[in-house]
Design an enzyme around this catalytic site. Structure first.
Site, short mmCIF file in Angstrom:
data_model
loop_
_atom_site.label_atom_id
_atom_site.label_comp_id
_atom_site.label_asym_id
_atom_site.label_seq_id
_atom_site.Cartn_x
_atom_site.Cartn_y
_atom_site.Cartn_z
N THR A 115 0.85 -1.19 0.00
CA THR A 115 0.00 0.00 0.00
C THR A 115 0.89 1.24 0.00
O THR A 115 2.06 1.19 0.41
CB THR A 115 -0.92 0.06 1.25
OG1 THR A 115 -0.09 0.18 2.42
CG2 THR A 115 -1.80 -1.16 1.35
N CYS A 116 0.30 2.35 -0.45
CA CYS A 116 1.06 3.61 -0.42
C CYS A 116 0.85 4.27 0.92
O CYS A 116 0.35 5.39 1.00
CB CYS A 116 0.53 4.56 -1.50
SG CYS A 116 0.69 3.89 -3.10
N ASP A 117 1.15 3.58 1.98
CA ASP A 117 0.90 4.12 3.31
C ASP A 117 2.02 3.66 4.22
O ASP A 117 2.27 2.44 4.31
CB ASP A 117 -0.46 3.60 3.82
CG ASP A 117 -0.92 4.32 5.07
OD1 ASP A 117 -0.08 4.55 5.96
OD2 ASP A 117 -2.11 4.64 5.16
N ASN A 163 -6.44 1.76 -0.28
CA ASN A 163 -5.76 1.73 -1.58
C ASN A 163 -6.45 0.80 -2.59
O ASN A 163 -5.87 0.42 -3.61
CB ASN A 163 -4.32 1.24 -1.46
CG ASN A 163 -3.31 2.36 -1.42
OD1 ASN A 163 -2.20 2.14 -1.01
ND2 ASN A 163 -3.67 3.55 -1.85
#
Ligand code: PLP
Length: 601
Positions: free
Chosen positions: A479-481, A525
């Site tokens: 994920t972009c987290d 996401n």
């Protein structure tokens, strides 16, 4: 060799043999062989493997241990159990559970209208259904309809208004009333992470005053005969048994008092869930056995019944975690090791290099087993100095890159010299030698309790278990987290193998993920549920059943209410037909990454 604490958390469900993680059942297949079979069918990305034989084992164990204890104490009540649907509602888990539970009359617990509909539809007729949680009149009506279908259903009252609604539905529908239970608000609380479900300030249950009011109301409305159960739940994952003993005494006395008031059909105490499973790979955190748990319940309730001169109550449990956690394993392919960006062939030394870089070169070339630790330490110091020199403009980007490559190579070489016993030394350098493993999964979707409440899960590679793991590992999801990370924890260090992913695959298994994670997981996401497979055994062979592929991108978008026809029209209009054809293919694939290189294919 590192056994990843398997003796602590696996309950003999999984074993390590010939360097592989294996299922300890029937033909004892390795997990990697199962994964290979599934991936051959072009299911890439993370996998959820469900093992119904483990659920079966847990159901049998629960009944066998309680029934043995009942025999030992010559207890006059019966043992009954329901599975709380909130812990795992998914059909691939629930259908085998209901099938296996039939011979025990194992039932279901529902905490919402949707869960109640599952229970009404699939529960074996005659097996109990208990209904907890806040209810409206419609939910209570659903309970009446379930009763009409022939179900053995008990509506457990959380507040007096629910009792009033039962009376209303009874008058309005003229349907037969289901059994009624009273959830009591005990002053004794639970233990462990979820202790707030119990105790006087808990969200649920009736106080003593409310219990007496409820009893009066039932007398007034002539429905005392439907009161069959007292219920409490002191919280999930109890790590100690002491709070349960207190809760049993308290609820046992409430049961006896109500019986002595005239509740003749009150025959059961439902002790909720709370049986813990072991998630820890380093030390035991559950300080009781199932036999001890069962003996305590039976002994305490027998004692109170004798003291108050009432019948020994039937016992109900709603254990969820204990039944389901071990049945599911999450498999995540490793996509990348981040230090692999620093291989020696990327080193581009100049004719004349800054002295510290020359020094790094010698440290790498001349390192011996004896000097490994010292040189590794020196290299990280030099690296820091070189970064400062870069910030001040004294070295260029090529020098900086050379410094990074050399430092990583020095660390790698040093680790290969250090024995497993030198982990103490390695630990000291954890910050600088950590390897980042990029895993093809979403932590938010598949391990939400790690993100939400720091719940740890046992993790182990599926292969290489006969080799020393040498890299202290941080795990990253896709994920972009930045919260999608399980960072290295020096108190509970995770060591993994140094793998060249261009030559071989490497998979990690997260174990005991069958409780709560499946539907608590979220589509952050827009990563959806992983591909899931039921792994069953027939005639000594592994059979893969009910393969349910992770959702297609287009379906995920539809789920969050995009008009996907409109989307397709817009995309089609703006692209030439050949390119649109490529795009359309991607829309019908799931959103996990496809492993770039697959050694096993
Ligand atoms: N029963 C009730 C009323 C619950 O609230 C819960 C979960 O918190 C359970 C049973 C299941 O608990 P566990 O999974 O710890 O067995």
């Amino acid at each position: 060799m590192n056994d990843y604490g398997i003796d602590i958390w696996s309950d003999d469900n999984f074993i390590i043999e010939d360097g592989l993680a294996k299922v300890n059942f029937d033909c004892k297949p390795s997990l990697i062989s199962i994964v290979k079979d599934i991936r051959k069918q072009d299911f890439k990305g993370p996998l959820l493997l469900r093992f119904p034989h483990i659920t079966k084992k847990q159901i049998h164990t629960l009944y066998d241990v309680f029934n043995a204890s009942i025999k030992e104490y010559n207890y006059q009540g019966t043992f009954n159990a329901v599975f709380p649907l909130k812990v795992n509602q998914l059909p691939n888990f629930i259908h085998p559970l209901i099938h296996e539970g039939k011979k025990f009359n194992y039932g279901l617990e529902a905490g919402s209208k949707a869960e109640l509909v599952i229970a009404m539809t699939y529960n074996n007729i005659g097996s109990p259904i208990t209904v907890n949680g806040f209810k409206d009149k419609e939910m209570i009506h659903l309970g009446f309809i379930a009763k009409k279908m022939g179900h053995n259903i008990t509506l457990i009252i959380e507040g007096l208004n629910e009792l009033e609604m039962i009376v209303e539905v009874l008058k309005e529908t003229k349907l037969e009333c289901p059994n009624i239970g009273l959830r009591v608000r005990l002053h004794s609380g639970g233990s462990g992470l979820w202790a707030k479900s119990g105790g006087i300030n808990s969200k649920f249950g009736l106080t003593s005053t409310e219990i007496l009011e409820a009893y009066e109301l039932m007398e007034e409305c002539n429905i005392v005969d439907y009161l069959t159960m007292i219920h409490f739940h002191i919280g999930s994952a109890m790590n100690s048994i002491k709070p349960l003993k207190k809760a049993l005494r308290e609820s046992g006395h409430i049961y006896a008092e109500l019986k002595n008031l005239g509740a003749t059909n009150l025959k059961s105490i439902n002790i909720g869930g709370g049986l813990a499973v072991e998630y820890n790979a380093y030390e035991r955190t559950r300080f009781y056995s199932l036999s001890e748990f069962a003996s305590d319940v039976i002994f305490t309730l027998k004692d109170i019944a004798k003291q108050k001169g009432v019948d020994e109550p039937n016992i109900f449990t709603e254990s969820g975690r204990f039944i389901s956690a071990a049945s599911t394993v999450l498999i995540t392919p490793v996509l990348e090791l981040f230090s692999s960006e620093y291989e020696l062939d990327q080193l581009k030394l100049k004719e004349k290099n800054p002295p510290l870089i020359q020094e790094l070169f010698y440290l790498h070339r001349d390192m011996t087993k004896k000097t490994a630790y010292e040189y590794m330490h020196d290299s990280t110091d030099h690296m820091e100095s070189l970064l400062t020199l870069f910030d001040l403009g004294y070295i260029d980007l090529q020098d900086r890159s050379n410094a990074e490559v050399l430092t990583h190579q020095i660390i790698k070489k040093a680790i290969s010299f250090l024995e497993i016993n030198d982990y103490g030394e390695l630990k000291k350098l954890n910050e600088s030698i950590q390897e980042k493993y990029l895993l093809n999964f979403s932590l938010f979707q598949s391990l939400p309790d790690y993100w939400g409440i720091d719940q740890e899960f046992p993790v182990m590679p599926l292969t290489h278990l006969d080799k020393n793991p040498t890299r202290s590992a941080s795990l990253w999801d896709i994920t972009c987290d930045s919260d999608g990370e399980i960072p290295f924890d020096s108190k509970k260090p995770l060591y993994l193998h140094d793998i060249n992913l261009n030559e071989e695959d490497y998979f990690l298994g997260f174990f005991n993920v069958g409780a709560y994670q499946d539907t608590l997981g979220m589509k952050h996401n827009l990563f959806s549920h992983p591909t899931e497979v039921n792994v069953v055994f027939k005639d000594g062979e592994v059979v893969l059943e009910k393969i349910l592929e992770s959702q297609k991108i287009i379906d995920i978008l539809e789920d969050i209410d995009y008009d996907t026809d409109d989307m397709k029209n817009i995309l089609r209009k703006n692209l030439d037909p050949e390119i649109y054809k490529d795009l359309k293919k991607y829309l019908s694939e799931n959103s996990y990454l496809k492993t770039i290189w697959s050694y096993y294919e």
